[in-house]
Design an enzyme around this catalytic site. Structure first.
Site, PDB file in Angstrom:
ATOM      1  N   GLY A  17       0.806  -1.219   0.000  1.00 60.18           N
ATOM      2  CA  GLY A  17       0.000   0.000   0.000  1.00 60.18           C
ATOM      3  C   GLY A  17       0.837   1.266   0.000  1.00 60.18           C
ATOM      4  O   GLY A  17       1.894   1.334   0.633  1.00 60.18           O
ATOM      5  N   ASP A  19       0.152   3.979   1.400  1.00 59.83           N
ATOM      6  CA  ASP A  19       0.192   4.561   2.737  1.00 59.83           C
ATOM      7  C   ASP A  19       1.355   3.985   3.545  1.00 59.83           C
ATOM      8  O   ASP A  19       2.035   4.707   4.271  1.00 59.83           O
ATOM      9  CB  ASP A  19      -1.128   4.332   3.468  1.00 59.83           C
ATOM     10  N   ARG A  20       1.618   2.696   3.374  1.00 57.45           N
ATOM     11  CA  ARG A  20       2.748   2.080   4.073  1.00 57.45           C
ATOM     12  C   ARG A  20       4.072   2.594   3.518  1.00 57.45           C
ATOM     13  O   ARG A  20       4.997   2.872   4.273  1.00 57.45           O
ATOM     14  CB  ARG A  20       2.676   0.554   3.968  1.00 57.45           C
ATOM     15  N   THR A  96     -18.726  -7.418  30.776  1.00 58.01           N
ATOM     16  CA  THR A  96     -18.519  -7.863  29.393  1.00 58.01           C
ATOM     17  C   THR A  96     -17.990  -6.742  28.511  1.00 58.01           C
ATOM     18  O   THR A  96     -17.065  -6.941  27.725  1.00 58.01           O
ATOM     19  CB  THR A  96     -19.818  -8.454  28.809  1.00 58.01           C
TER      20      THR A  96
END
Length: 164
Positions: A17, A19-20, A96
């Site tokens: 990607g 972005d990476r 929870t």
């Protein structure tokens, strides 16, 4: 792909990607003397390793917070869908909702610490840099409750996380 100042040691660079790649370039520019473990937490959590010589060795991709919460909600019969909220120094849930929230947040942070610890023993001068991460989550987990430090956080050793 155009000429980049980093070498992509990645079998399928066309699938990496943009972005990476941009985040890796930013790391190379900001920390040219260090090996960098780049953590990007958005829709997915990516962990990428960039050597000081500009070689991208690879990385891993895991589900991000929202994806994990959605999966637990959708693939179980009774677990509610939760959203991000401050967890402070709490480690274990007492209902929870808090168990789901803490399970995801602490789980991701333990993943990051695990990668850093494992890679720190193999790569000297390893620093960790964060992109697109909730500032309070990083700070609360790596700075023992000091929630107001600014990013990027840089880890200088496996037990000494510093933010600048």
């Amino acid at each position: 792909m155009s000429k980049l100042p980093i070498h992509l040691s990645y079998q399928t660079p066309e699938t990496l990607g943009q972005d990476r790649i941009a985040a890796l370039l930013r790391c190379l520019f900001l920390h040219p003397e260090n090996n960098i473990l780049l953590v990007n937490a958005g829709s997915c959590v990516t962990i990428d390793l960039l050597e000081a010589n500009g070689t991208f060795l690879g990385g891993n991709i895991a589900p991000g917070m929202k994806m994990r919460w959605k999966a637990m909600h959708e693939f179980t019969g009774r677990l509610p869908l939760v959203e991000f909220a401050e967890v402070g120094d709490q480690v274990l849930g007492n209902d929870t909702t808090s168990a789901l929230r803490l399970g995801v947040i602490k789980g991701i942070l333990h993943e990051i610490r695990g990668y850093f610890t494992e890679l720190h023993s193999k790569y000297s001068f390893l620093k960790m840099r964060y992109d697109r991460w909730r500032r309070t989550t990083v700070d609360s987990s790596f700075q023992n409750g000091n929630y107001r430090r600014a990013l990027p956080c840089v880890a200088r050793s496996q037990s000494n996380f510093n933010c600048k």
